[in-house]
Design an enzyme around this catalytic site. Structure first.
Site, PDB file in Angstrom:
ATOM      1  N   LYS A   1       0.705  -1.102   0.522  1.00  0.00           N
ATOM      2  CA  LYS A   1      -0.152  -0.078  -0.145  1.00  0.00           C
ATOM      3  C   LYS A   1       1.234   1.463  -0.174  1.00  0.00           C
ATOM      4  O   LYS A   1       2.265   1.319   0.520  1.00  0.00           O
ATOM      5  CB  LYS A   1      -0.809   0.253   1.116  1.00  0.00           C
TER       6      LYS A   1
ATOM      7  N   ASP B   1       5.461  -0.645  13.546  1.00  0.00           N
ATOM      8  CA  ASP B   1       4.346  -0.702  14.938  1.00  0.00           C
ATOM      9  C   ASP B   1       3.826  -1.124  16.354  1.00  0.00           C
ATOM     10  O   ASP B   1       3.439  -1.383  17.023  1.00  0.00           O
ATOM     11  CB  ASP B   1       3.547  -2.456  13.657  1.00  0.00           C
TER      12      ASP B   1
ATOM     13  N   HIS C   1      -0.235  -2.246  16.590  1.00  0.00           N
ATOM     14  CA  HIS C   1      -0.965  -1.014  15.876  1.00  0.00           C
ATOM     15  C   HIS C   1      -0.889   0.329  16.691  1.00  0.00           C
ATOM     16  O   HIS C   1      -1.719   1.132  16.627  1.00  0.00           O
ATOM     17  CB  HIS C   1      -2.849  -0.723  16.213  1.00  0.00           C
TER      18      HIS C   1
ATOM     19  N   LEU D   1     -10.188  -1.115  15.872  1.00  0.00           N
ATOM     20  CA  LEU D   1     -11.585  -1.947  15.869  1.00  0.00           C
ATOM     21  C   LEU D   1     -11.409  -2.173  14.144  1.00  0.00           C
ATOM     22  O   LEU D   1     -12.116  -0.987  13.572  1.00  0.00           O
ATOM     23  CB  LEU D   1     -13.252  -2.202  16.473  1.00  0.00           C
TER      24      LEU D   1
ATOM     25  N   GLY E   1     -11.509   0.612  11.386  1.00  0.00           N
ATOM     26  CA  GLY E   1     -12.749   0.407  10.283  1.00  0.00           C
ATOM     27  C   GLY E   1     -13.866   0.557  10.418  1.00  0.00           C
ATOM     28  O   GLY E   1     -15.219   0.923  10.860  1.00  0.00           O
ATOM     29  N   ILE E   2     -13.960  -0.642  11.840  1.00  0.00           N
ATOM     30  CA  ILE E   2     -15.503  -0.838  13.023  1.00  0.00           C
ATOM     31  C   ILE E   2     -15.734  -0.009  13.296  1.00  0.00           C
ATOM     32  O   ILE E   2     -17.084   0.701  13.565  1.00  0.00           O
ATOM     33  CB  ILE E   2     -14.733  -2.700  12.951  1.00  0.00           C
TER      34      ILE E   2
END
Length: 402
Positions: free
Chosen positions: A18, A143, A175, A204, A326-327
């Protein structure tokens, strides 16, 4: 120095790259994309959400050459002043981001057995970028580094000391770039002093983790030596009794490798629902009365709430609970269910604010009467990586973090 410098951010995964190009003056995204299916015949490149184009060369080097060509077509190649690389695992060596040197590369290689699927891919990205952009300062952003401020009692396992001392078996957490970015934004949104605050951040997504942030530093986190520990996730089991897996092995004659695949690829939301690892699919099934989809979501929520409450114990006080990923950013259902579970902490939901779409950006979703503020803050790991690169590379650093 380039008149209009940009930062190229690269995130090499186990089979993908990415990338984003950000303006160094304000961190606005100028272009982004993904090369996927690397090292397979189906490798492709998609830029700015466009149609996937097959890659002529399927390696990481070939994919990065194709990305560099896309920059060249947009007259951005000569503007690349800095390159920021997301590195999965920094072990105990890297406590912060670092300008990439031969020594840094050697140390990344040293800790790569801790994350073999990702770190070796990260190294391939670094080496290819050095060839394609000679002389450009490159920065490694780890990370794990945000969690290096955890105390031993937070990162040690209750195992024989020799496993920690000789093998480095301990909690590292992941994360970190997301947790760091979101906690910094939270101090601004909630008007908190960074050196006098207590936050629990819930990242999440298909991968998920909780982080307790005290005075701007990570003091506890749910993921462990690997990203498997902690919350139940899309296909990962999260916390599971080792004795249960030992019993399963004895009953089914599965190998350690077999069980590792089960807990990483066949468990979590997918395992319980038997339907999908995609929460969007499960939410639709939830409303249609699919019992196992409902059970999967309830279990997911229960684990999140329990970990948030547990991580609050690592703080001196709890000022806010932040949802991201994203959640966390997009699912009003999950936020509502989690906040209902956390009434014991004084959490009260503002239904109207919680139901707003993520297009509203950063927002408080708890009621004015709540003892603990709950908020949604969209994560931006690419921006955090770019900001670190700008800070270390000293290239026209933005005046404000926001």
């Amino acid at each position: 120095m380039n008149e209009f410098p940009v930062v190229l951010v690269i995130n090499c995964g186990s089979s993908s790259i990415k990338f984003s190009v950000l303006d160094a003056s304000d961190c606005e995204v100028l272009m982004s994309g993904i090369a996927d299916g690397i090292n397979s015949e189906n490798a492709f490149l998609s830029v700015n959400g466009g149609e996937p184009a097959p890659l002529a060369h399927h390696s990481y080097e070939g994919a990065l050459k194709a990305i560099a060509f896309e920059l060249e077509k947009r007259n951005l190649n000569d503007s690349v002043a800095l390159i920021g690389h997301r590195i999965a695992h920094g072990g105990s060596i890297f406590t912060e981001s670092a300008i990439i040197t031969d020594e840094v590369i050697d140390n990344i290689r040293r800790v790569s057995p801790l994350a073999p699927l990702h770190n070796y891919a990260n190294l391939s990205g670094i080496e290819s970028a050095q060839q394609l952009f000679p002389g450009v300062t490159q920065v490694a952003v780890f990370d794990t580094s945000f969690h290096q401020t955890m105390a031993p009692e937070a990162y040690l396992y209750g195992l024989p000391w020799k496993y920690y001392e000789e093998l480095g078996v301990r909690r590292y957490g992941f994360h970190g770039t997301s947790h760091r970015y979101v906690s910094l934004r939270a101090h601004s949104l909630l008007n908190l002093a960074e050196d006098d605050s207590g936050l629990v951040v819930a990242h999440l997504g298909n991968g998920a983790s909780i982080c307790a942030v005290r005075n701007g530093q990570s003091v506890d986190t749910s993921m462990g030596m690997t990203p498997l520990e902690g919350l139940m996730m899309g296909t990962r089991s999260g916390d599971v009794d080792f004795g249960a897996m030992s019993w399963v092995a004895s009953q089914t004659n599965q190998s350690l490798g077999d069980l590792e695949r089960v807990v990483n690829k066949e468990s979590g939301l997918l395992g319980i629902s038997g339907l999908s690892s995609d929460l969007r699919v499960l939410e639709k099934a939830w409303h249609e009365g699919h019992e196992r989809a409902q059970l999967a979501i309830k279990t997911f929520v229960h684990r999140i709430a329990r970990h948030i409450a547990g991580h609050a114990a690592s703080l001196r006080r709890l000022d806010g609970i932040i949802f991201t990923g994203g959640i966390g950013e997009n699912s009003s259902l999950i936020r509502r269910l989690v906040m209902e579970h956390l009434a014991v902490l004084g959490v009260e939901i503002d239904t109207e604010m919680n139901n707003r779409s993520n297009s509203f950006g950063e927002r408080i979703v708890s009621s004015e009467n709540a003892r603990v503020i709950c908020a949604v803050i969209p994560t931006n790991e690419e921006k955090m990586i770019a900001l670190d690169a700008i800070h270390l590379g000293k290239v026209n650093a933005p005046a404000e973090f926001a």
